[in-house]
Design an enzyme around this catalytic site. Structure first.
Site, mmCIF file in Angstrom:
data_model
loop_
_atom_site.group_PDB
_atom_site.id
_atom_site.type_symbol
_atom_site.label_atom_id
_atom_site.label_comp_id
_atom_site.label_asym_id
_atom_site.label_seq_id
_atom_site.Cartn_x
_atom_site.Cartn_y
_atom_site.Cartn_z
ATOM 1 C CB CYS A 70 30.800 34.385 39.131
ATOM 2 S SG CYS A 70 32.137 33.886 38.027
ATOM 3 C CB THR A 72 33.900 30.703 36.404
ATOM 4 O OG1 THR A 72 33.158 30.715 35.189
ATOM 5 C CG2 THR A 72 35.284 30.177 36.160
ATOM 6 C CB CYS A 182 28.545 31.868 31.770
ATOM 7 S SG CYS A 182 29.449 33.431 31.838
HETATM 8 N N1 DGL Z 1 30.161 35.333 34.747
HETATM 9 C C1 DGL Z 1 31.033 34.267 34.981
HETATM 10 C C2 DGL Z 1 30.329 32.928 35.155
HETATM 11 O O1 DGL Z 1 29.174 32.880 35.500
HETATM 12 C C3 DGL Z 1 32.398 34.183 34.356
HETATM 13 C C4 DGL Z 1 32.755 34.934 33.104
HETATM 14 C C5 DGL Z 1 34.281 35.066 32.947
HETATM 15 O O2 DGL Z 1 34.854 35.869 33.673
HETATM 16 O O3 DGL Z 1 34.875 34.363 32.110
HETATM 17 O O4 DGL Z 1 30.922 31.888 35.015
#
Ligand code: DGL
Length: 255
Positions: A70, A72, A182
């Site tokens: 992830c 984020t 993402c």
């Molecule tokens: N999959 C996540 C990323 O790579 C975050 C998506 C989310 O929860 O907003 O940033």
């Protein structure tokens, strides 16, 4: 021991899929924070709390390494996680550097797609500033794709018009690369390919992340060489997933 994979939701499956190919003898625990997804619109503090709770849980189950699948969560927590835990922790960041390198010569621009929280932090700004010489990087949050993925909406007639609308403000002829920053976004590669001009390439960090994981495990002598691996246990915010229908959907995304 298992390798832990963590994401706010099902996005990290795009990374786990590569791991199953490259490290088929390993077994995996996949933690989706379904109770708190999406992370993109939330504050750093909130997300930090959720990630630490999830990682503590995975540690209790017994993991030898962790992939924060992830972008984020990585941007917000990875350095603090590394301070707290001694096992290898592999994070992910939007692949801005290779995208800029690729487009230096052809004078095209780079478009980074990620979550709002990932794009607004100091960490992302400095990631771009480090490689950016000519101001060729633009960015766009795409929370709609996270919502679609979490509701298993992959229908082209819904997703493609939404993507068209979101990208309508960009002159795509000027761009050479779109960065999928993402982990939910690679689940929509086919949809992107429907609307992006053929000269644009899509890049994401999945394969690079898994190669890095393999190197680290090798280096630390933690690599599983034999045995029947490839098993994945899924956790939804700390609860083991046992619903067959749900498990079938999750496994389908790994094929
Ligand atoms: N999959 C996540 C990323 O790579 C975050 C998506 C989310 O929860 O907003 O940033």
């Amino acid at each position: 021991m298992h390798i832990g994979f963590f994401d706010s939701g099902i996005g990290g499956l795009s990374v786990l899929k590569e791991a199953l190919q490259l490290l088929p003898s390993e077994n995996y625990l996949y933690y989706a924070d379904t109770r708190h997804v999406p992370y993109g619109p939330k504050s750093r503090e909130e997300v930090r709390g959720y990630v630490f709770e999830a990682v503590d849980f995975l540690v209790q189950q017994g993991i030898k390494a962790l992939v924060i699948a992830c972008n984020t969560a990585t941007i917000v927590t990875v350095s603090d996680l590394r301070k707290k835990y001694g096992f290898p922790i592999i994070g992910m960041e939007p692949a801005v550097k290779p995208a800029v390198e690729k487009n230096k010569k052809n004078h095209k621009r780079v478009l980074v797609l990620a979550t709002e929280l990932a794009l607004k932090g100091e960490k992302y700004r400095s990631l771009v500033a480090k490689v950016e010489g000519r101001h060729i990087v633009d960015s766009l949050p795409l929370p709609e794709l996270v919502e679609f993925a979490e509701s298993y909406v992959f229908d082209e007639s819904i997703v493609v018009p939404c993507l068209k609308e979101k990208l309508s403000g960009f002159d795509l002829e000027q761009y050479g690369t779109v960065v999928l920053g993402c982990t939910h976004f690679p689940l929509f590669k086919a949809h992107f390919n429907k609307i992006l001009p053929p000269h644009i390439d899509l890049i994401d960090g999945s394969l690079g992340t898994v190669r890095h994981l393999k190197n680290l495990l090798e280096e630390k002598g933690l690599l599983e060489m034999t045995g029947d691996g490839g098993k994945v246990s899924f956790y939804a915010s700390g609860i083991l997933e046992t619903d067959t229908e749900k498990l079938n959907k999750l496994h389908a995304l790994l094929r």
